[in-house]
Write a protein that holds these residues in place. Structure first.
Motif, short mmCIF file in Angstrom:
data_model
loop_
_atom_site.label_atom_id
_atom_site.label_comp_id
_atom_site.label_asym_id
_atom_site.label_seq_id
_atom_site.Cartn_x
_atom_site.Cartn_y
_atom_site.Cartn_z
N ALA A 228 0.84 -1.20 -0.05
CA ALA A 228 0.00 0.08 0.08
C ALA A 228 0.84 1.24 0.12
N THR A 229 0.49 2.42 -0.67
CA THR A 229 0.80 3.56 -0.50
C THR A 229 0.12 4.64 0.31
N THR A 231 -1.96 6.76 -0.57
CA THR A 231 -3.07 7.34 -1.16
C THR A 231 -3.92 6.01 -1.89
N THR A 232 -3.42 4.75 -1.45
CA THR A 232 -4.14 3.74 -1.87
C THR A 232 -4.75 2.99 -0.65
N PRO A 233 -5.88 2.10 -0.86
CA PRO A 233 -6.46 1.14 0.26
C PRO A 233 -5.13 0.65 0.86
N ASN A 234 -4.86 0.19 2.33
CA ASN A 234 -3.91 -0.28 2.83
C ASN A 234 -4.32 -1.63 3.82
N ASN A 253 -10.65 -4.39 -0.62
CA ASN A 253 -9.70 -3.47 0.24
C ASN A 253 -10.01 -2.06 0.56
N ALA A 255 -9.38 1.57 2.89
CA ALA A 255 -8.19 2.62 3.68
C ALA A 255 -8.52 2.82 5.04
#
Length: 314
Positions: A228-229, A231-234, A253, A255
């Protein structure tokens, strides 16, 4: 407007010479709080992510014939290049993009200005969920639904009834309850027609809320996504979703973020549910023939942001 000029990509030596000889304007395009920490000596700042970026540059560099050296974070970050291209489109004649950016300048041990010039803050600090118990704040949480048919779509909301999360060593468990009696449409402006659709959704044709007033997500587990980053789902969410007393596994997924006050959490995401898996069959061509204009897409889209605060007594 577009010009015939091109961005001149320059390296560290040329950037250093530009700064030392005061050839023109040195423009830092990162966020102001990072500029305050450290920046190239003599640089001015205008954040390229701000919608007023071009206006800010116009105030800093009103003479569009003056040379401008633009730099951002460095390799792998598009901020400097994006800013340079914007300046060209605004009519600046001499734009030089220092591609190595602040990272290359720092690595070379060159002088810096700012309140903490030797600080090396993480560009994207990892989101670490603190251990603890959290309660759903139903009043500030939101679930939006979208249903579609041949003529378009209807959108609306449904309220949360309650829920909880417990985090331990970065992993989460919990549950969620949804009050299906609160299904509301938001796209129909006719005050006479809107209640008709809402009653239709509440009836046994769809969610039969008189008999099944709540939906629930039980056995919810949140597992970190290693790739994950910021700004993406983590997290990967799994659980058992119950609707109309039908239980089906659910996986998607999401966030999970720390909230602004740093004490709470938010969990947000999107999913498309095949309503027929939960026995909502009205208008589905998989189960009825000759439907005419009564056809309704099988998929229902959900967009949600669930807000959690620390549980009392923990």
């Amino acid at each position: 407007m577009p010009t015939g000029h091109k961005v001149r990509k320059i390296g560290l030596a040329a950037a250093r010479a530009f700064v030392e000889r005061r050839t023109g304007i040195v423009l830092d395009v990162m966020v102001p709080e990072y500029f305050e920490l450290r920046h190239i000596p003599g640089a001015v700042q205008a954040c390229v992510h701000e919608v007023v970026f071009c206006d800010a540059v116009a105030a800093l560099a009103p003479d569009r014939t003056a040379p401008v050296l633009v730099y951002g974070a460095g390799a792998g970050s598009l901020d400097g290049r994006m800013a340079a291209e914007k300046l060209l489109r605004q009519g600046h004649a001499d734009v030089r993009w220092f591609a190595g950016g602040l990272e290359a300048w720092c690595d070379a041990g060159l002088p810096l200005e700012g309140s903490a010039p030797h600080a090396r803050p993480d560009a994207h600090p990892p989101v670490v969920m603190p251990d603890g118990a959290y309660a759903l704040d139903a009043a500030t949480s939101a679930i939006r639904w979208t249903g579609r048919n041949d003529n378009g779509a209807h959108t609306g909301t449904v309220d949360c009834a309650g829920g909880s999360l417990i985090f331990s060593r970065g992993h989460g468990t919990g549950n969620l309850r949804i009050d299906m009696r609160t299904i509301h449409d938001q796209d129909i402006t006719d005050d006479a027609l809107r209640p008709v659709l809402e009653a239709h959704l509440a009836s046994d044709d769809f969610f039969f809320t008189a008999l099944f007033p709540q939906a629930a997500l039980e056995d919810m587990a949140l597992t970190p996504l290693p790739s994950a980053t910021a700004t993406t789902p983590n997290y990967r969410l799994t659980g058992l979703f119950t609707l109309r007393s039908v239980h089906r596994k659910l996986a998607l997924n999401v966030a999970v973020r720390r909230s602004g006050d740093a004490d709470g959490l938010s969990l947000s995401g999107h999913c498309d549910l095949d309503r027929t898996r939960w026995g909502v069959l009205y208008g589905s061509a998989r189960f009825f023939r000759h439907l005419g204009y009564h056809r309704v897409d099988d998929a229902i889209s959900l967009d949600f942001r669930l807000v959690y605060t620390p549980a009392r007594g923990r």
